[in-house]
Design a protein around this motif. Structure first.
Motif, PDB file in Angstrom:
ATOM      1  N   UNK A 174     -20.227 -22.059 -45.550  1.00  0.00           N
ATOM      2  CA  UNK A 174     -20.711 -23.318 -46.158  1.00  0.00           C
ATOM      3  C   UNK A 174     -20.488 -23.307 -47.758  1.00  0.00           C
ATOM      4  N   UNK A 175     -19.784 -24.290 -48.425  1.00  0.00           N
ATOM      5  CA  UNK A 175     -19.736 -23.964 -49.968  1.00  0.00           C
ATOM      6  C   UNK A 175     -20.402 -25.112 -50.467  1.00  0.00           C
ATOM      7  N   UNK A 176     -21.430 -24.790 -51.430  1.00  0.00           N
ATOM      8  CA  UNK A 176     -22.375 -25.650 -51.899  1.00  0.00           C
ATOM      9  C   UNK A 176     -21.848 -26.387 -53.240  1.00  0.00           C
ATOM     10  N   UNK A 177     -21.810 -27.587 -53.175  1.00  0.00           N
ATOM     11  CA  UNK A 177     -21.110 -28.190 -54.515  1.00  0.00           C
ATOM     12  C   UNK A 177     -22.332 -28.722 -55.147  1.00  0.00           C
ATOM     13  N   UNK A 178     -23.251 -29.266 -54.400  1.00  0.00           N
ATOM     14  CA  UNK A 178     -24.490 -29.885 -55.277  1.00  0.00           C
ATOM     15  C   UNK A 178     -25.624 -29.885 -54.387  1.00  0.00           C
ATOM     16  N   UNK A 179     -26.904 -29.360 -55.299  1.00  0.00           N
ATOM     17  CA  UNK A 179     -28.155 -29.249 -54.639  1.00  0.00           C
ATOM     18  C   UNK A 179     -29.169 -30.184 -55.536  1.00  0.00           C
ATOM     19  N   UNK A 180     -29.896 -30.674 -54.868  1.00  0.00           N
ATOM     20  CA  UNK A 180     -30.988 -31.851 -55.551  1.00  0.00           C
ATOM     21  C   UNK A 180     -32.407 -31.307 -55.282  1.00  0.00           C
ATOM     22  N   UNK A 208     -18.774 -20.150 -58.071  1.00  0.00           N
ATOM     23  CA  UNK A 208     -19.059 -21.190 -59.021  1.00  0.00           C
ATOM     24  C   UNK A 208     -20.476 -21.733 -58.780  1.00  0.00           C
ATOM     25  N   UNK A 209     -21.255 -22.192 -59.842  1.00  0.00           N
ATOM     26  CA  UNK A 209     -22.304 -22.810 -59.804  1.00  0.00           C
ATOM     27  C   UNK A 209     -22.459 -24.060 -59.361  1.00  0.00           C
ATOM     28  N   UNK A 210     -23.292 -24.474 -58.242  1.00  0.00           N
ATOM     29  CA  UNK A 210     -23.185 -25.746 -57.872  1.00  0.00           C
ATOM     30  C   UNK A 210     -23.928 -26.823 -58.965  1.00  0.00           C
ATOM     31  N   UNK A 211     -23.443 -28.130 -58.838  1.00  0.00           N
ATOM     32  CA  UNK A 211     -24.379 -29.041 -59.728  1.00  0.00           C
ATOM     33  C   UNK A 211     -25.567 -29.058 -59.079  1.00  0.00           C
ATOM     34  N   UNK A 212     -26.608 -28.836 -59.986  1.00  0.00           N
ATOM     35  CA  UNK A 212     -27.724 -28.789 -59.544  1.00  0.00           C
ATOM     36  C   UNK A 212     -28.525 -29.572 -60.517  1.00  0.00           C
ATOM     37  N   UNK A 213     -29.320 -30.511 -59.778  1.00  0.00           N
ATOM     38  CA  UNK A 213     -30.096 -31.796 -60.719  1.00  0.00           C
ATOM     39  C   UNK A 213     -31.523 -32.176 -59.993  1.00  0.00           C
ATOM     40  N   UNK A 214     -32.161 -32.841 -60.617  1.00  0.00           N
ATOM     41  CA  UNK A 214     -33.640 -33.333 -59.940  1.00  0.00           C
ATOM     42  C   UNK A 214     -33.343 -34.991 -59.863  1.00  0.00           C
ATOM     43  N   UNK A 215     -33.874 -35.406 -58.890  1.00  0.00           N
ATOM     44  CA  UNK A 215     -33.905 -37.001 -58.459  1.00  0.00           C
ATOM     45  C   UNK A 215     -35.380 -37.283 -58.337  1.00  0.00           C
ATOM     46  N   UNK A 216     -35.812 -38.342 -58.993  1.00  0.00           N
ATOM     47  CA  UNK A 216     -37.015 -38.749 -59.038  1.00  0.00           C
ATOM     48  C   UNK A 216     -37.203 -40.304 -59.342  1.00  0.00           C
ATOM     49  N   UNK A 217     -38.576 -40.850 -59.258  1.00  0.00           N
ATOM     50  CA  UNK A 217     -38.833 -41.999 -59.735  1.00  0.00           C
ATOM     51  C   UNK A 217     -39.909 -42.044 -60.678  1.00  0.00           C
ATOM     52  N   UNK A 236     -28.869 -32.552 -64.974  1.00  0.00           N
ATOM     53  CA  UNK A 236     -29.390 -33.831 -65.227  1.00  0.00           C
ATOM     54  C   UNK A 236     -30.711 -34.220 -64.549  1.00  0.00           C
ATOM     55  N   UNK A 237     -31.616 -35.322 -64.849  1.00  0.00           N
ATOM     56  CA  UNK A 237     -32.648 -35.642 -64.273  1.00  0.00           C
ATOM     57  C   UNK A 237     -31.874 -36.981 -63.818  1.00  0.00           C
ATOM     58  N   UNK A 238     -31.728 -37.402 -62.307  1.00  0.00           N
ATOM     59  CA  UNK A 238     -31.262 -38.820 -61.877  1.00  0.00           C
ATOM     60  C   UNK A 238     -32.716 -39.516 -61.655  1.00  0.00           C
ATOM     61  N   UNK A 239     -32.721 -40.681 -62.139  1.00  0.00           N
ATOM     62  CA  UNK A 239     -33.656 -41.638 -61.851  1.00  0.00           C
ATOM     63  C   UNK A 239     -33.146 -42.834 -60.908  1.00  0.00           C
ATOM     64  N   UNK A 240     -33.985 -43.092 -60.026  1.00  0.00           N
ATOM     65  CA  UNK A 240     -33.861 -44.196 -58.860  1.00  0.00           C
ATOM     66  C   UNK A 240     -33.179 -45.388 -59.480  1.00  0.00           C
ATOM     67  N   UNK A 241     -33.934 -45.707 -60.647  1.00  0.00           N
ATOM     68  CA  UNK A 241     -33.700 -47.033 -61.217  1.00  0.00           C
ATOM     69  C   UNK A 241     -33.746 -47.074 -62.592  1.00  0.00           C
TER      70      UNK A 241
END
Length: 314
Positions: A174-180, A208-217, A236-241
């Motif tokens: 399996x090839x990792x594209x994105x990890x959160x 290749x480095x997968x896109x690695x980000x944090x998602x939070x509220x 990046x830091x992704x925010x729910x809203x």
């Protein structure tokens, strides 16, 4: 577009069966955190009487997975997977497997020696004993080398990725594209874990480095800064809203001095593009190519592991 499920995960903590004024995004011992959380919930339209349990983090992961998977049914979007399951990090599982499965040869050779000692004297028995003596010496040296290897090799550990998005092709890793890293709210240790995980994913990969980000509220700029201000560890830091958080910050900032530190920090992170809204995560998932260009020939890792296993059995 904010996450459509964001408000449904929000509510106020309870104490002795009664709802409190503490949002479930906030640290009850931090007045600033409570103030920002209340402002955020007001923007989201969360009723002050809405009481929630303690599983917002798990429910957030489930909601993200359920929302993203239909957008890319060709990809595997999963919760709680080890990086070692993916092509870029498959090499890291070899040594732990060796440590867990390796057994010293001495006990088995001693048993064979006892059997040989009970055989009647003959030329064949003599040859057998000489062969056993030679094998005992050779395997003793291998056992010493293995013991040194186990002692001095670093024990690198990677936390499980809360959410992964990967290509799955038959006969290929399996090839990792994105990890959160999914964190409903943040504490200093949780934030540092995210940064550390990103650094290890970058330094230990092969490919290749997968896109690695944090998602939070998380509403507090000081906590978001720990992750978003790092260089390279987290994309990046992704925010729910994010739009609701921007409005909440403006509301709170209006009653603060011009040099209010959280406001200055938040504005800087926004201008740097380090905090992004949930819709940009959706766009990132939709932009993943249909099939990864594998850096490892198809089936190479599986064939190597099978060959290694076969040589051990002989």
């Amino acid at each position: 577009m904010p996450a459509p499920f964001a408000a449904s995960l929000c509510g106020f903590r309870s104490k002795n069966g009664q709802v409190t004024a503490n949002p479930n995004t906030s640290d009850a011992n931090d007045p600033g955190s409570v103030e920002l959380g209340q402002a955020l919930f007001s923007e989201l339209g969360v009723p002050s009487e809405k009481m929630v349990g303690k599983d917002a983090g798990a429910r957030m992961e489930e909601a993200i997975q359920q929302h993203l998977q239909p957008l890319r049914p060709d990809l595997a979007i999963c919760r709680s997977r080890s990086a070692l399951e993916f092509e870029q990090y498959a090499h890291l599982r070899v040594f732990p497997e060796y440590v867990s499965k390796h057994r010293e040869a001495a006990p088995s050779l001693e048993q064979l020696q006892k059997i040989a000692d009970q055989l009647p004297a003959s030329v064949a028995t003599s040859h057998l004993k000489k062969g056993l003596a030679k094998a005992t010496a050779e395997f003793a040296e291998q056992d010493r080398m293995s013991a040194r290897l186990k002692l001095y090799m670093p024990e690198e550990s990677l936390l499980k990725l809360d959410l992964t998005c990967a290509s799955v092709d038959e006969g290929r890793e399996s090839f990792l594209h994105l990890g959160l890293s999914s964190k409903w709210s943040l504490r200093t240790d949780r934030a540092q874990d995210c940064v550390s995980q990103g650094s290890k994913l970058a330094s230990q990969r092969r490919g290749p480095m997968p896109h690695y980000a944090v998602i939070t509220m998380e509403p507090r700029p000081a906590m978001l800064k720990i992750i978003a201000d790092q260089s390279g560890s987290v994309d990046y830091v992704y925010h729910l809203d994010l739009p609701a958080l921007i409005r909440a910050m403006k509301r709170v900032k209006s009653g603060k001095p011009a040099n209010w530190s959280p406001g200055l920090t938040f504005d800087r992170l926004l201008k740097q593009g380090r905090i992004r809204d949930y819709d940009e995560l959706v766009s990132a998932v939709q932009a993943i190519p249909d099939r990864a260009n594998s850096t490892i020939p198809q089936g190479a890792i599986t064939e190597a592991e099978e060959a290694a296993g076969g040589s051990e059995e002989q």
